[in-house]
Design a protein around this motif. Sequence first.
Motif, mmCIF file in Angstrom:
data_model
loop_
_atom_site.group_PDB
_atom_site.id
_atom_site.type_symbol
_atom_site.label_atom_id
_atom_site.label_comp_id
_atom_site.label_asym_id
_atom_site.label_seq_id
_atom_site.Cartn_x
_atom_site.Cartn_y
_atom_site.Cartn_z
ATOM 1 N N GLU A 195 5.675 23.311 -19.193
ATOM 2 C CA GLU A 195 5.356 24.295 -20.222
ATOM 3 C C GLU A 195 6.506 24.505 -21.207
ATOM 4 N N GLY A 196 7.470 23.602 -21.201
ATOM 5 C CA GLY A 196 8.616 23.737 -22.092
ATOM 6 C C GLY A 196 9.074 22.401 -22.638
ATOM 7 N N GLU A 197 9.929 22.466 -23.637
ATOM 8 C CA GLU A 197 10.530 21.275 -24.240
ATOM 9 C C GLU A 197 11.977 21.168 -23.763
ATOM 10 N N GLY A 198 12.474 19.961 -23.634
ATOM 11 C CA GLY A 198 13.880 19.820 -23.275
ATOM 12 C C GLY A 198 14.217 18.426 -22.801
ATOM 13 N N THR A 199 15.313 18.321 -22.065
ATOM 14 C CA THR A 199 15.763 17.038 -21.537
ATOM 15 C C THR A 199 16.168 17.198 -20.078
ATOM 16 N N GLY A 224 18.858 17.356 -5.359
ATOM 17 C CA GLY A 224 17.785 18.062 -4.662
ATOM 18 C C GLY A 224 16.699 18.577 -5.576
ATOM 19 N N GLN A 225 17.059 18.973 -6.787
ATOM 20 C CA GLN A 225 16.059 19.456 -7.739
ATOM 21 C C GLN A 225 16.240 18.721 -9.067
ATOM 22 N N ASN A 226 15.161 18.719 -9.837
ATOM 23 C CA ASN A 226 15.192 18.047 -11.131
ATOM 24 C C ASN A 226 16.271 18.649 -12.038
ATOM 25 N N ASN A 227 17.087 17.791 -12.581
ATOM 26 C CA ASN A 227 18.098 18.140 -13.586
ATOM 27 C C ASN A 227 19.278 18.940 -13.056
ATOM 28 N N VAL A 228 19.520 18.929 -11.757
ATOM 29 C CA VAL A 228 20.793 19.470 -11.256
ATOM 30 C C VAL A 228 21.957 18.713 -11.902
ATOM 31 N N GLN A 229 21.772 17.392 -12.053
ATOM 32 C CA GLN A 229 22.821 16.587 -12.692
ATOM 33 C C GLN A 229 23.046 17.032 -14.125
ATOM 34 N N GLY A 230 21.949 17.237 -14.861
ATOM 35 C CA GLY A 230 22.076 17.665 -16.256
ATOM 36 C C GLY A 230 22.764 19.003 -16.384
ATOM 37 N N GLY A 231 22.464 19.911 -15.456
ATOM 38 C CA GLY A 231 23.134 21.211 -15.471
ATOM 39 C C GLY A 231 24.629 21.071 -15.259
ATOM 40 N N GLY A 232 25.011 20.196 -14.334
ATOM 41 C CA GLY A 232 26.432 19.942 -14.106
ATOM 42 C C GLY A 232 27.094 19.303 -15.314
ATOM 43 N N ASP A 233 26.392 18.346 -15.947
ATOM 44 C CA ASP A 233 26.927 17.704 -17.150
ATOM 45 C C ASP A 233 27.229 18.733 -18.241
ATOM 46 N N GLU A 292 20.505 7.747 -12.818
ATOM 47 C CA GLU A 292 21.373 6.741 -13.433
ATOM 48 C C GLU A 292 21.993 7.255 -14.727
ATOM 49 N N ARG A 293 21.973 8.608 -14.891
ATOM 50 C CA ARG A 293 22.654 9.314 -15.988
ATOM 51 C C ARG A 293 22.000 9.065 -17.345
ATOM 52 N N ARG A 294 20.727 8.693 -17.351
ATOM 53 C CA ARG A 294 19.990 8.594 -18.611
ATOM 54 C C ARG A 294 19.417 9.966 -18.961
ATOM 55 N N VAL A 295 19.566 10.366 -20.204
ATOM 56 C CA VAL A 295 18.994 11.621 -20.672
ATOM 57 C C VAL A 295 17.569 11.347 -21.143
#
Length: 298
Positions: A266-270, A149-158, A275-278
């Motif tokens: 306004e920030g740096e990150g990933t 639903g939002q950008n990087n919910v997957q990354g947060g879970g990872d 498809e699970r690409r960082v």
Amino acid sequence: HHALKGIRNGAKLFVIDPRRTSSAQWADVWLGLHVGSDIALSNTMAREIIHAGLQHKDFIRNATEGYADYLKAMEPYTLEVGAGLTGVPSDVIRDAAHAFAKADKAMICWTLGITEHHDAVDNVLALINLCLLTGHVGRWGCGANPLRGQNNVQGGGDMGAIPNKLPGFQDIEQDASARTRFEKLWGVKIPTKYGWNLTEMLKAMHRGDLTSLYVIGENPAQSDADTHHVESALKGLDHLVVQEIGMTRTAELAHVVLPAAATWCEGEGTVTNSERRVQRCRKASEPPDGAKDELWII
């Protein structure tokens, strides 16, 4: 945009949604089902696929289990029963089932519309079963695709930003070896019990078991249909800190508001995509005076 490109290249799109969304307007077929009847529709499609002999028997035999129980569970969902439960005409359900089962390549994509229901897990399992029934798994152009639903919910879970998992979705209660590894790495003792999810946290606030809360860039009211219930819980806290890019309704209730930068520009990150690409994200502009990067604040 990927879906639109596929449609222009000849893909067929079925949209299942109570509302006639913009996606539904692009679709070959829109199945405007009754709210909450998602499982009935999936099961009706499954039964039709089985009775039409369109199931992928080799895939079922080699890669699944519990098929006999599944057959028994699907049997009551005739086209007539399914049409009555969902409001979708039986011939439309049949056409959708046949098109999905007969397709050389097919996928099911879903979003928060079905995963925020009270029976969300069963909604998802019903869709996964459809993919398994037809063998649309593990091949190029096929699969079961939950779109976040939002950008990087997957990354947060990872990264383990959920109350029952360590990074890499390793279970806090059930995976003692994972706990040991992270205890050694982090130099702290990890509790052996799950933390509270947001719904449980709201209940704990009302009980007085949770007295202080730190909210980062999200509105607790989104997790509860009763806004008054959420507001009363937040107002009862001894201390509420909200870190946000704007003065939201939650921030208006806070004892302390920490102005944050809009991390997406306004920030740096990933971020981790579907498809699970960082993917690396670079700062495009400076935040306004007083606003700080999320990680800097933490």
